[in-house]
Design a protein around this motif. Structure first.
Motif, PDB file in Angstrom:
ATOM      1  N   GLU A  46       0.827  -1.216   0.000  1.00 14.59           N
ATOM      2  CA  GLU A  46       0.000   0.000   0.000  1.00 14.59           C
ATOM      3  C   GLU A  46       0.858   1.261   0.000  1.00 14.59           C
ATOM      4  O   GLU A  46       0.485   2.267  -0.569  1.00 14.59           O
ATOM      5  CB  GLU A  46      -0.883   0.030   1.254  1.00 14.59           C
ATOM      6  N   SER A  47       1.984   1.186   0.709  1.00 14.49           N
ATOM      7  CA  SER A  47       2.798   2.382   0.898  1.00 14.49           C
ATOM      8  C   SER A  47       4.187   2.133   0.316  1.00 14.49           C
ATOM      9  O   SER A  47       4.611   0.978   0.210  1.00 14.49           O
ATOM     10  CB  SER A  47       2.916   2.663   2.400  1.00 14.49           C
TER      11      SER A  47
ATOM     12  N   LYS B  17       6.138   2.548   4.305  1.00 16.10           N
ATOM     13  CA  LYS B  17       5.743   1.765   5.486  1.00 16.10           C
ATOM     14  C   LYS B  17       5.441   0.348   5.036  1.00 16.10           C
ATOM     15  O   LYS B  17       4.781   0.166   4.010  1.00 16.10           O
ATOM     16  CB  LYS B  17       4.466   2.328   6.111  1.00 16.10           C
TER      17      LYS B  17
ATOM     18  N   ASP C 275       3.998  11.970   6.589  1.00 17.13           N
ATOM     19  CA  ASP C 275       3.019  11.363   5.683  1.00 17.13           C
ATOM     20  C   ASP C 275       2.630  12.364   4.600  1.00 17.13           C
ATOM     21  O   ASP C 275       1.651  12.162   3.878  1.00 17.13           O
ATOM     22  CB  ASP C 275       1.780  10.911   6.476  1.00 17.13           C
TER      23      ASP C 275
END
Ligand code: SAH
Ligand code: SF4
Ligand code: F3S
Length: 469
Positions: free
Chosen positions: A176-177, A180, A415
């Motif tokens: 997803e990231s 991370k 973020d």
């Protein structure tokens, strides 16, 4: 260790071949949508599922309506989690009516419960197939079957929960990231806390090889990942070539600037050695999630947690003593069967005494097949009232505890800009929003970058600050 727990590599290869056939059938260029419910374990599983989707020629989409492959990765931990899945699954009917080529599937923890499978099969006939938590690696084969019109709707191992569970290495992954990452170190659970469904739906504990875990961490660090979480239902019972503290120490010793975290640690076997390893290594983020569940010894015993409040307190005190600036977080269940007012008060007192930076508070939810579901239940109204009381106390405590960061300069993983505001996380995993002083290079505050932020304001669950050079 379960026998033959590793899926043979030729079986994985067979899945890769099935993926090619799927691509040929659909012509490629399609999209896949995965809805993930539940914990980080499911999030990590969904990233492997998406890896397999890509192999089959489906790219990731977040728009349900444009997907031709739709997977619901479900959670069974509480009734609320299951109801969310059922309500969302109803929406698939219309999509399927519009486009019959869409393939729909349900997997995850609900799929391992026979009464839930029954419900999917009878009330949601537009779901093409259901697969269990240890059938994830077989996705290409299952999609191929569905595309060819095979009617087989259920793929589960069929073994009793004390026998099932696999480890599938070598699967592709779409994360997803790009800064991370989750890295599973083990799967399943052997603890059988009496309220919990996880041991029944995830099977017995099994550990990945230490070398495989470390190779994955090293590759992530080299690829620029900054925040890596080692995952397991109870990482302390990891049984690879290394003990968990040693694995953690090694995972935190690659060259580069990054954080390592882990989830979750069971209080009965969170060792001093683990805490010492954390204290000695600046790359291990100063956050410890240690679920207490209850602050009353009779309830803890009924829960089969195998520690006392006193033992919990001793560990919490050792963590706070050894790891400066540590954030301690916990889970509490309100209204476990037969819990009296006085016993709940003991929980309130214990929570107040320890001082948690973060508390995840849950209303007890009976789970079919678990011992606690058969016990004398606490009235719903009382459970929710206890929940509200504990949440109110925690709000006060969290604010009080957060004030220790005011005026300090802390390391933050950005973020990036979100709705015009820079956000990020501290090592304690606290959310922080921050501004940039005049002339600050925006590149240095982009998502995935570490920077120093001076905290100007500390509320219960968020910090505010200004970046410093
Ligand atoms: N393996 C982790 C917990 C996973 S489940 C551990 O042992 O800490 C996450 C949390 O959900 C649990 O810590 C517990 O607080 C809560 N939970 C589990 N079963 C529940 C139930 N039946 N009702 C309410 N909360 C529950
Ligand atoms: Fe559930 Fe207990 Fe296992 Fe955690 S340790 S997953 S609460 S049975
Ligand atoms: Fe839910 Fe399964 Fe995780 S029940 S909390 S998704 S292990």
């Amino acid at each position: 260790m379960l026998k033959d727990v590793f899926v043979p590599q030729e079986d994985i290869k067979a899945q890769f071949e099935a993926a090619q056939r799927v691509k040929e059938i659909t012509g490629g260029g399609k999209k896949a949508y995965i809805a993930t419910f539940g914990c980080q374990q499911n999030e990590a599983d969904s990233e492997r599922l998406m890896g397999l989707c890509r192999l089959m020629g489906y790219e990731k989409t977040y728009i349900l309506e444009e997907a031709e492959l739709i997977i619901f990765n479900t959670c069974a931990i509480r009734e609320h989690a299951e109801l969310k899945v059922f309500s969302k699954a109803g929406g698939l009917r219309k999509l399927k009516e519009k486009n019959r080529r869409i393939v729909t599937a349900v997997c995850g923890c609900m799929a391992e419960q026979s009464h839930r499978r029954e419900k999917f099969l009878t009330s949601y006939p537009y779901i093409d197939f259901i697969f269990g938590t240890d059938r994830l690696h077989m996705l290409p084969q299952m999609v191929e079957n569905a595309l060819k019109g095979k009617k087989l709707k259920v793929y589960i191992s069929g073994l009793s929960h004390d026998k099932f569970g696999v480890i599938a290495e070598g699967l592709p992954v779409v994360r997803e990231s790009n800064y991370k990452a989750w890295v599973s170190v083990m799967y399943g659970c052997n603890n059988f806390c009496t309220y919990c469904v996880v041991p029944y739906v995830r099977g017995r504990e099994r550990s990945r090889r230490s070398a495989d875990v470390l190779a994955e961490v090293e590759a992530l660090v080299k690829a620029g990942y900054k925040d890596i979480t080692l995952l397991g239902q109870n990482v302390n019972s990891y049984k690879g070539e290394y003990s968990f503290p040693e694995l953690l120490r090694r995972a935190a010793s690659f060259e580069g600037d990054y954080w390592i975290r882990f989830m979750t640690s069971h209080p009965k076997d969170a060792s001093k050695e683990l805490i010492d390893v954390m204290a000695e290594n600046p790359k291990i983020a100063p956050h410890f999630h240690l679920p207490m569940q209850s602050g009353d010894n009779r309830i803890l015993e009924l829960m089969n947690r195998r520690y006392t409040v006193e033992q919990y307190m001793e560990k919490a005190a050792y963590i706070k003593e050894k790891i400066p600036h540590v954030a301690l977080s916990s889970d509490i269940i309100c209204g476990y069967p037969t819990e009296t007012e006085e016993e709940f008060e003991n929980t309130v007192k214990a929570v107040d005494k320890v001082g948690f930076d973060m508390l995840f508070t849950f209303v007890y939810s009976p789970r079919i097949g678990t011992p606690a579901a058969e016990m004398e239940q606490v009235e719903h109204k009382i459970k929710t009232e206890r929940f509200a009381r504990l949440s109110a106390l925690e709000n006060l405590r969290a604010e009080e505890l957060n004030s220790r960061f005011a005026g300090q300069t802390v390391k933050v993983l950005s973020d990036g800009l979100q709705d015009g505001i820079y956000k990020g996380r501290t090592g304690q995993n606290k959310i922080i929003s921050f501004t940039l002083p005049q002339g600050f290079d925006e590149e240095k505050a982009a998502a995935g970058k570490f920077l120093q932020v001076k905290v100007t304001k500390a509320a219960a669950y968020t910090l505010e600050g200004e970046a410093t050079e």
